[in-house]
Design a protein around this motif. Structure first.
Motif, PDB file in Angstrom:
ATOM      1  N   GLU A 158      11.354  13.901 -29.972  1.00 59.37           N
ATOM      2  CA  GLU A 158      11.756  12.902 -28.976  1.00 59.37           C
ATOM      3  C   GLU A 158      12.409  13.638 -27.819  1.00 59.37           C
ATOM      4  OE1 GLU A 158      14.235   9.991 -30.798  1.00 59.37           O
ATOM      5  OE2 GLU A 158      12.722   9.358 -32.276  1.00 59.37           O
ATOM      6  N   VAL A 159      11.587  14.161 -26.960  1.00 62.29           N
ATOM      7  CA  VAL A 159      12.047  14.942 -25.812  1.00 62.29           C
ATOM      8  C   VAL A 159      11.360  14.413 -24.564  1.00 62.29           C
ATOM      9  CG1 VAL A 159      12.195  17.244 -24.776  1.00 62.29           C
ATOM     10  CG2 VAL A 159      12.388  16.982 -27.260  1.00 62.29           C
ATOM     11  N   PRO A 160      12.088  14.092 -23.515  1.00 61.17           N
ATOM     12  CA  PRO A 160      11.449  13.610 -22.283  1.00 61.17           C
ATOM     13  C   PRO A 160      10.648  14.736 -21.616  1.00 61.17           C
ATOM     14  CG  PRO A 160      13.785  13.965 -21.924  1.00 61.17           C
ATOM     15  CD  PRO A 160      13.553  14.152 -23.391  1.00 61.17           C
ATOM     16  N   PRO A 161       9.775  14.378 -20.686  1.00 67.67           N
ATOM     17  CA  PRO A 161       8.980  15.425 -20.025  1.00 67.67           C
ATOM     18  C   PRO A 161       9.823  16.455 -19.297  1.00 67.67           C
ATOM     19  CG  PRO A 161       8.059  13.247 -19.611  1.00 67.67           C
ATOM     20  CD  PRO A 161       9.364  13.027 -20.276  1.00 67.67           C
ATOM     21  N   HIS A 162      10.958  16.014 -18.772  1.00 71.58           N
ATOM     22  CA  HIS A 162      11.830  16.935 -18.042  1.00 71.58           C
ATOM     23  C   HIS A 162      13.294  16.623 -18.392  1.00 71.58           C
ATOM     24  CE1 HIS A 162       8.590  18.602 -15.611  1.00 71.58           C
ATOM     25  NE2 HIS A 162       8.154  17.358 -15.428  1.00 71.58           N
ATOM     26  N   LEU A 163      14.110  17.662 -18.333  1.00 77.69           N
ATOM     27  CA  LEU A 163      15.542  17.541 -18.580  1.00 77.69           C
ATOM     28  C   LEU A 163      16.305  18.164 -17.408  1.00 77.69           C
ATOM     29  CD1 LEU A 163      15.662  18.599 -22.339  1.00 77.69           C
ATOM     30  CD2 LEU A 163      16.238  16.336 -21.445  1.00 77.69           C
ATOM     31  N   PRO A 164      17.547  17.761 -17.206  1.00 72.62           N
ATOM     32  CA  PRO A 164      18.341  18.415 -16.152  1.00 72.62           C
ATOM     33  C   PRO A 164      18.431  19.911 -16.406  1.00 72.62           C
ATOM     34  CG  PRO A 164      19.439  16.431 -16.921  1.00 72.62           C
ATOM     35  CD  PRO A 164      18.282  16.655 -17.840  1.00 72.62           C
ATOM     36  N   LEU A 165      18.509  20.673 -15.329  1.00 70.16           N
ATOM     37  CA  LEU A 165      18.572  22.120 -15.446  1.00 70.16           C
ATOM     38  C   LEU A 165      19.899  22.550 -16.058  1.00 70.16           C
ATOM     39  CD1 LEU A 165      17.051  23.238 -12.007  1.00 70.16           C
ATOM     40  CD2 LEU A 165      15.894  22.971 -14.212  1.00 70.16           C
ATOM     41  N   VAL A 166      19.812  23.520 -16.957  1.00 68.79           N
ATOM     42  CA  VAL A 166      21.007  24.147 -17.507  1.00 68.79           C
ATOM     43  C   VAL A 166      20.948  25.624 -17.177  1.00 68.79           C
ATOM     44  CG1 VAL A 166      21.255  22.463 -19.357  1.00 68.79           C
ATOM     45  CG2 VAL A 166      19.922  24.541 -19.760  1.00 68.79           C
ATOM     46  N   GLU A 167      22.131  26.239 -17.139  1.00 70.56           N
ATOM     47  CA  GLU A 167      22.201  27.659 -16.817  1.00 70.56           C
ATOM     48  C   GLU A 167      22.495  28.427 -18.105  1.00 70.56           C
ATOM     49  OE1 GLU A 167      25.428  29.499 -14.337  1.00 70.56           O
ATOM     50  OE2 GLU A 167      23.796  29.618 -12.882  1.00 70.56           O
ATOM     51  N   ALA A 168      21.457  29.053 -18.660  1.00 73.02           N
ATOM     52  CA  ALA A 168      21.613  29.744 -19.941  1.00 73.02           C
ATOM     53  C   ALA A 168      20.428  30.673 -20.136  1.00 73.02           C
ATOM     54  CB  ALA A 168      21.694  28.733 -21.085  1.00 73.02           C
ATOM     55  N   GLU A 180      18.128  14.695 -24.825  1.00 76.60           N
ATOM     56  CA  GLU A 180      18.330  13.643 -23.833  1.00 76.60           C
ATOM     57  C   GLU A 180      19.349  14.097 -22.802  1.00 76.60           C
ATOM     58  OE1 GLU A 180      19.989  10.105 -25.440  1.00 76.60           O
ATOM     59  OE2 GLU A 180      21.539  11.134 -26.589  1.00 76.60           O
ATOM     60  N   ALA A 181      19.262  13.478 -21.646  1.00 77.45           N
ATOM     61  CA  ALA A 181      20.193  13.774 -20.557  1.00 77.45           C
ATOM     62  C   ALA A 181      21.351  12.791 -20.612  1.00 77.45           C
ATOM     63  CB  ALA A 181      19.481  13.684 -19.211  1.00 77.45           C
ATOM     64  N   GLN A 182      22.553  13.327 -20.499  1.00 78.51           N
ATOM     65  CA  GLN A 182      23.759  12.516 -20.403  1.00 78.51           C
ATOM     66  C   GLN A 182      24.545  12.925 -19.160  1.00 78.51           C
ATOM     67  OE1 GLN A 182      26.024  12.654 -24.036  1.00 78.51           O
ATOM     68  NE2 GLN A 182      24.430  11.632 -25.243  1.00 78.51           N
ATOM     69  N   MET A 183      25.631  12.204 -18.900  1.00 81.24           N
ATOM     70  CA  MET A 183      26.396  12.491 -17.689  1.00 81.24           C
ATOM     71  C   MET A 183      26.966  13.903 -17.710  1.00 81.24           C
ATOM     72  SD  MET A 183      28.472   8.956 -16.901  1.00 81.24           S
ATOM     73  CE  MET A 183      29.170   9.746 -15.443  1.00 81.24           C
ATOM     74  N   VAL A 208      22.908  17.971 -36.548  1.00 82.65           N
ATOM     75  CA  VAL A 208      23.649  18.942 -35.739  1.00 82.65           C
ATOM     76  C   VAL A 208      23.237  18.732 -34.290  1.00 82.65           C
ATOM     77  CG1 VAL A 208      24.191  21.356 -35.330  1.00 82.65           C
ATOM     78  CG2 VAL A 208      23.688  20.580 -37.652  1.00 82.65           C
ATOM     79  N   SER A 209      24.217  18.565 -33.428  1.00 84.26           N
ATOM     80  CA  SER A 209      23.918  18.370 -32.007  1.00 84.26           C
ATOM     81  C   SER A 209      24.807  19.276 -31.185  1.00 84.26           C
ATOM     82  CB  SER A 209      24.141  16.903 -31.613  1.00 84.26           C
ATOM     83  OG  SER A 209      25.482  16.524 -31.797  1.00 84.26           O
ATOM     84  N   PHE A 210      24.295  19.670 -30.039  1.00 83.54           N
ATOM     85  CA  PHE A 210      25.141  20.428 -29.120  1.00 83.54           C
ATOM     86  C   PHE A 210      24.825  20.019 -27.688  1.00 83.54           C
ATOM     87  CE2 PHE A 210      21.551  23.279 -30.022  1.00 83.54           C
ATOM     88  CZ  PHE A 210      21.084  23.585 -28.740  1.00 83.54           C
ATOM     89  N   LEU A 211      25.862  20.153 -26.866  1.00 80.93           N
ATOM     90  CA  LEU A 211      25.762  19.763 -25.477  1.00 80.93           C
ATOM     91  C   LEU A 211      25.864  20.997 -24.608  1.00 80.93           C
ATOM     92  CD1 LEU A 211      27.301  16.797 -23.622  1.00 80.93           C
ATOM     93  CD2 LEU A 211      27.874  19.072 -22.817  1.00 80.93           C
ATOM     94  N   LEU A 212      24.946  21.119 -23.637  1.00 85.13           N
ATOM     95  CA  LEU A 212      25.001  22.168 -22.646  1.00 85.13           C
ATOM     96  C   LEU A 212      25.267  21.537 -21.289  1.00 85.13           C
ATOM     97  CD1 LEU A 212      21.948  24.378 -23.701  1.00 85.13           C
ATOM     98  CD2 LEU A 212      24.362  24.955 -23.945  1.00 85.13           C
ATOM     99  N   PRO A 213      26.276  22.005 -20.550  1.00 84.53           N
ATOM    100  CA  PRO A 213      26.559  21.396 -19.249  1.00 84.53           C
ATOM    101  C   PRO A 213      25.409  21.595 -18.273  1.00 84.53           C
ATOM    102  CG  PRO A 213      27.860  23.393 -19.561  1.00 84.53           C
ATOM    103  CD  PRO A 213      27.197  23.116 -20.866  1.00 84.53           C
ATOM    104  N   ALA A 214      25.108  20.550 -17.535  1.00 85.23           N
ATOM    105  CA  ALA A 214      24.045  20.617 -16.541  1.00 85.23           C
ATOM    106  C   ALA A 214      24.517  21.384 -15.315  1.00 85.23           C
ATOM    107  CB  ALA A 214      23.585  19.209 -16.145  1.00 85.23           C
TER     108      ALA A 214
END
Length: 450
Positions: A329-339, A370-373, A441-447
């Motif tokens: 369940e992944v959208p076609p595009h996600l916000p850019l992350v720096e990693a 998914e993208a979050q704020m 298990v979930s993790f968040l990467l800042p956009a």
């Protein structure tokens, strides 16, 4: 909840001062009240003596003073005047009396009806020494107590001022004592969280300076020791890569040239699996060493969605072979992350490997993003055996392995690597699990916002 050292010092000082100063103010007020009453009585007695001297001649001839004379003497004395005969019976009064007869002369503070008064009674003596009567002067006690109350208010105000001044001084003193300890506590917490280069500023009393120097020496030794351990682990892992690669190559050649001997082929296959496990362990150790030393952290803006689809295609056959279903369940595009995309994918691959390893056939593995704020959230959820609650606080520790009945052949570095990689890029990791229901298990990467 325990009070801070600063509040304990301030409360101790204020408590001691309040008891001492309050007791002193009360004692001084009581002494002042007695002194004021005594002084007022002495003055009233002196005025009564003057009035008695003036009335000695009329009373000697058994003549009752006229009302005008009584009023004059009362005004002169500033008090109520009562004239008594030798038997202490009221003869005349400058004011109406609530009681007509007096059983005895009254002196000092006393009650008259519902009011308190200050009395002074002196005998009237004629020139030959014979007592011909008595004079009683009295004033309301409130006239004396008003002065005492004013002095009490002055004493209380002075005490309160002193208490406030000492409170301010106590706060400053407590701040001077606790501020170095707070700096030391912050440094200790920083070292405990992994910032081994943290040092404390040595400033304060001699005892605090000694403690600061001792902490800095300890932190330097810990940092040096941990650095040596990390360097050794990184070098050892690096040196192991080449022998393991050579060993794997020879085993693969041997596997291709084996005669049709099932037992020998099984031994070679087992050796290859052990080599794969060692290679993964070496790779994990190298990544952990790089992340800890903050070297090799390649940062680039990346959309993880296409990479996640590629990873799903890559791991799909492994999931199918284990008898599981993989949902993406992944959208076609996600916000850019720096990693570093390779390290992020390595972390996700570890999560997927764990999900496959601990999920019985017929189960389900979910890869979700998914993208979050705050940024991009990635989740790996399974319907496996789950993790007992007592093990959850330790699953991100290195080499910690949860006892499991099915293919528990991991190294104990997978989740530790996930945590280190994610936090190195400013993210955070969470885990939820229920025995018999599965793990998430979930993790968040800042956009990247700019």
């Amino acid at each position: 909840m325990a009070r801070s050292l600063r509040s304990q010092i301030v409360l101790l000082y204020l408590g001691m001062l309040s008891v001492g100063l309050g007791g002193l103010v009360v004692w001084a007020g009581v002494q002042l009240r007695e002194a004021a009453v005594h002084q007022a009585h002495r003055e009233l007695v002196a005025r009564a003596v003057v009035v008695a001297t003036a009335l000695a001649e009329p009373l000697e001839h058994w003549a009752t003073p006229s009302p005008s004379a009584l009023a004059h003497y009362a005004r002169s004395a500033g008090a109520r005047l009562v004239v008594l005969d030798p038997t202490l019976r009221v003869v005349a009064s400058s004011e109406p009396l609530p009681e007509r007869l007096l059983s005895a002369p009254r002196q000092g503070l006393g009650w008259e009806g519902n009011a308190r008064r200050l009395f002074a009674t002196v005998p009237v003596v004629e020139e030959h020494g014979r007592v011909v009567g008595a004079v009683e002067l009295s004033v309301p006690a409130s006239a004396v107590f008003d002065t005492v109350r004013g002095t009490w208010f002055t004493l209380g105000s002075a005490g309160l001022g002193i208490l406030c001044a000492v409170a301010a001084a106590s706060v400053l003193l407590a701040h001077g004592i606790t501020q170095p300890l707070q700096r030391l506590t912050s440094a200790v917490e920083a070292v405990a969280s992994g910032k081994l280069q943290e040092r404390v500023e040595v400033k304060g009393s001699a005892e605090v300076e000694r403690l600061g120097h001792a902490f800095n020496r300890m932190a330097e030794r810990v940092e040096a020791m941990v650095t040596r351990q990390r360097t050794f682990a990184a070098h050892a892992a690096h040196e192991l890569r080449s022998p393991l690669a050579a060993l794997r190559l020879r085993l693969e050649v041997l596997q291709q040239r084996l005669p049709s001997d099932p037992a020998l082929a099984a031994h070679v296959m087992q050796a290859l699996r052990n080599v794969d496990r060692l290679q993964r362990l070496v790779d994990h150790l190298l990544v952990l060493a790089a992340v800890e030393e903050r070297r090799g952290l390649r940062r680039e803006r990346v959309d993880l969605a296409p990479l996640l689809y590629e990873l799903a295609d890559e791991i799909g056959p492994v999931v199918a072979e284990a008898g599981l279903r993989l949902d993406v369940e992944v959208p076609p595009h996600l916000p850019l992350v720096e990693a570093d995309p390779e390290q992020i994918l390595l972390a996700i691959r570890n999560l997927l490997d764990n999900a496959v390893k601990y999920t019985p056939p017929g189960g389900r593995v979910l890869l979700q993003a998914e993208a979050q704020m705050e940024g991009v959230v990635l989740r790996v959820r399974d319907t496996g055996v789950g993790i007992p609650p007592e093990h959850l606080p330790h699953v991100f520790d290195r080499f910690y392995r949860v006892p499991a009945p099915r293919r528990a052949d991991g190294s104990g570095l997978g989740l530790a690597l996930v945590k280190e990689v994610v936090e190195a890029y400013g993210g955070r990791v969470t885990i939820r699990s229920e025995v018999g229901a599965g793990t998430e298990v979930s993790f968040l990467l800042p956009a990247k916002t700019s």
